[in-house]
Design a protein around this motif. Structure first.
Motif, PDB file in Angstrom:
ATOM      1  N   ALA A  21      43.993  36.507  44.723  1.00 15.73           N
ATOM      2  CA  ALA A  21      44.938  36.822  43.649  1.00 15.73           C
ATOM      3  C   ALA A  21      44.205  37.046  42.331  1.00 15.73           C
ATOM      4  N   ILE A  22      43.163  36.270  42.072  1.00 13.50           N
ATOM      5  CA  ILE A  22      42.378  36.452  40.848  1.00 13.50           C
ATOM      6  C   ILE A  22      41.665  37.801  40.873  1.00 13.50           C
ATOM      7  N   ILE A  23      41.161  38.198  42.048  1.00 12.06           N
ATOM      8  CA  ILE A  23      40.516  39.513  42.167  1.00 12.06           C
ATOM      9  C   ILE A  23      41.518  40.626  41.893  1.00 12.06           C
ATOM     10  N   ILE A  27      41.651  43.501  38.859  1.00  9.26           N
ATOM     11  CA  ILE A  27      41.860  44.948  39.025  1.00  9.26           C
ATOM     12  C   ILE A  27      42.974  45.429  38.098  1.00  9.26           C
ATOM     13  N   LEU A  28      44.055  44.676  38.017  1.00 11.00           N
ATOM     14  CA  LEU A  28      45.161  45.061  37.134  1.00 11.00           C
ATOM     15  C   LEU A  28      44.731  45.036  35.677  1.00 11.00           C
ATOM     16  N   SER A  57      36.186  44.069  30.077  1.00  8.93           N
ATOM     17  CA  SER A  57      37.615  43.778  30.104  1.00  8.93           C
ATOM     18  C   SER A  57      37.923  42.573  30.988  1.00  8.93           C
ATOM     19  N   VAL A  58      37.413  42.595  32.214  1.00  6.78           N
ATOM     20  CA  VAL A  58      37.738  41.532  33.178  1.00  6.78           C
ATOM     21  C   VAL A  58      37.062  40.226  32.800  1.00  6.78           C
ATOM     22  N   VAL A 357      49.571  37.340  38.883  1.00  3.77           N
ATOM     23  CA  VAL A 357      48.626  36.573  39.694  1.00  3.77           C
ATOM     24  C   VAL A 357      49.353  35.459  40.441  1.00  3.77           C
ATOM     25  N   GLN A 358      50.250  34.747  39.750  1.00  3.06           N
ATOM     26  CA  GLN A 358      51.012  33.691  40.397  1.00  3.06           C
ATOM     27  C   GLN A 358      51.878  34.238  41.524  1.00  3.06           C
TER      28      GLN A 358
END
Length: 400
Positions: A21-23, A27-28, A57-58, A357-358
Motif C-alpha cells: 500500500a505504501i508503494i 506511485i500516486l 516527490s516520494v 493508502v489506508q
C-alpha cells in the motif's frame, strides 16, 4: 516447512499489505506531483529530470510523514523532536479500544458496525457527568465519568445484541441504523437547553469539561498524550486475557466458529451474543470517553466520533482481530493521521493520499492471494497437517 508457515502467516500478509500500500501510495504521489508532470513532457530527451523529480516527490512526502508521526529532526532538542510520536499515540488511543471492540465482535462471528453510535452515547454520558458534578474531587469525578461512558456504549450496543438474540435481526443492519438514531438523538440533546447544550448558546455544543474529570497528561502539558493511553494498554491486556485465557472468551470464539456446535455443547448462544455486544460496545464507548475527557475538553459536538467508529473496522481487519495486532494497527493508523497533516503542510500533498493508502491496505488484507501473487509467496499447503498425521501413523505402524 517453517519458512512456508512464516511467509503465509497472517502477520506477514498484513505486513506485506502495508508495504504494498505504501508503494502504491508513492506511485500516486508521483503521478499527482506537478514537477513530475512537467518533466514527463521531455522524458525521452532528459529522463534523469523525471527520475529526480519522482525521487524528490516520494521521498519528501514519506520523510514528512515520518517527521510528522515519529520524530522531527528539524526541531531543537529531544523533547521537541519526540512530540510527533506523542501526537501519533494520542490519535491511536481511541482507535485501540474501538478496534478491540470491533475485533471482539469479529471473533464471535458478529459484525459491530455501530461504532459511531456507541461512541456518541459513550461520549455524551461521560461528558454530561464531566461537566455536571462540580463538587466531586478529581479521581472520583473522573472514574464516574469513565464508567458512565463505558456503560452507555455497552447498553447501546447491547440493544443490537438483544435484537439479534431474540428476533434474529441482522446486527449489521441494526447497528448501522442505530448509528443514525444515536447521531440525531445526541444532536437534539446538544441543541436543547437543560440537556447537553452549553447554557446561553445557540450552537449544538456542550459545556467544557470540569478539570476534575479530565484525563491528566501523561508526560506533562507540553504533550497531547494523556493517561487514556495507559488505560488502552490495560484494556488490550484484558481483551487478550478474555479471548485466550477465560472461559467466557472460549465460549465467544466457539459461537463465532460454529453456533450450532456451540449450542450442542451446551453454550447458551443467544446469551453469548448479548454478552459479546455488551463488551464490544463498552470498548467502543471508552473510545468516546477518551475523545471528550482527553482530546476535546472544551466541549463537544455531534461530530465527536471523528470517524473513529468506522476506522476501527479497518484497524480490526488489519490486526486480524487479535488484541495486540489491533494495538499495532491502531498505532500505525495514528501515525498515518498525525503524519498526514505534516505531509500536507510541508509538501502540499493532500491528506486524501493517506486515506487512499489506508483503503488499499484494507483491500489487500481482504485479498491475501493478491499479496502472495505480488510478492511470489508460496501457496499455503492446506494438506500438510493431514500429510504429517499420515506420516506419523505410518511410523507408528512400522514401530509396532
Amino acid at each position: 516447512m517453517a519458512m512456508r508457515e512464516i511467509l503465509n502467516g497472517s502477520a506477514m500478509i498484513s505486513l506485506l499489505a502495508v508495504v504494498l500500500a505504501i508503494i502504491i501510495g508513492g506511485i500516486l504521489i508521483a503521478v499527482t506531483d506537478e514537477n513530475v508532470q512537467a518533466t514527463a513532457g521531455y522524458f525521452f530527451s532528459r529522463p534523469g529530470d523525471m527520475i529526480a523529480a519522482i525521487w524528490n516527490s516520494v521521498s519528501g512526502a514519506y520523510v514528512s510523514l515520518f517527521q510528522g508521526s515519529i520524530y522531527n529532526f528539524r526541531r531543537p532538542g529531544f523533547a521537541n523532536g519526540i512530540r510527533p510520536l506523542m501526537d501519533t499515540l494520542t490519535f491511536a488511543t481511541p482507535l485501540i479500544v474501538a478496534g478491540l471492540g470491533v475485533a471482539l465482535g469479529f471473533r464471535a462471528g458478529l459484525f459491530n458496525i455501530g461504532g459511531r453510535g456507541q461512541m456518541l452515547f459513550g461520549a455524551s454520558a461521560a461528558g454530561w457527568v464531566a461537566f455536571s458534578f462540580a463538587g466531586l474531587p478529581f479521581p472520583l469525578h473522573l472514574i464516574f465519568a469513565v464508567v458512565a461512558g463505558v456503560i452507555a456504549g455497552a447498553l447501546w450496543s447491547g440493544l443490537a445484541g438483544l435484537l439479534k438474540a431474540t428476533t434474529g435481526a441482522n446486527e449489521v443492519i441494526t447497528t448501522i441504523m442505530l448509528n443514525y438514531v444515536a447521531y440525531y438523538f445526541v444532536y437534539w440533546m446538544l441543541s436543547t437547553q437543560g440537556l447537553l447544550q452549553l447554557p446561553g448558546s445557540n450552537n449544538p455544543k456542550s459545556p467544557g469539561m470540569l478539570p476534575s474529570a479530565v484525563l491528566p497528561p501523561l508526560f506533562g502539558q507540553q504533550y497531547s498524550l494523556h493517561w487514556g493511553f495507559i488505560i488502552a494498554i490495560l484494556v488490550t491486556f484484558f481483551a487478550w486475557w478474555l479471548l485466550n485465557r477465560s472461559r467466557l472468551g472460549f465460549q465467544f470464539k466457539a459461537v463465532g466458529l460454529n453456533p450450532d456446535a456451540a449450542r450442542v455443547a451446551g453454550i447458551n448462544v443467544p446469551r453469548m451474543i448479548v454478552y459479546v455486544m455488551l463488551f464490544s460496545g463498552a470498548f467502543v464507548g471508552l473510545a468516546g470517553v477518551f475523545q471528550v475527557l482527553g482530546t476535546v475538553t472544551t466541549g463537544f459536538s455531534a461530530g465527536i466520533d471523528a470517524g473513529i467508529g468506522f476506522d476501527a473496522i479497518t484497524v480490526a481487519l488489519l490486526g486480524r482481530s487479535k488484541p495486540w495486532g489491533v494495538f499495532a494497527a491502531a498505532v500505525l493508523f495514528g501515525a498515518f493521521k498525525a503524519g498526514g497533516f505534516a505531509m500536507q503542510a510541508s509538501q502540499g500533498i493532500s491528506v486524501d493520499i493517506v486515506l487512499v493508502v489506508q483503503s488499499v491496505i484494507v483491500l489487500l488484507i481482504a485479498a491475501p492471494p493478491l499479496v502472495r501473487a505480488v510478492f511470489r509467496l508460496p501457496k499455503p499447503n492446506l494438506l500438510s497437517p493431514l500429510k504429517s498425521n499420515k506420516t506419523q501413523g505410518k511410523k507408528a505402524v512400522v514401530t509396532k
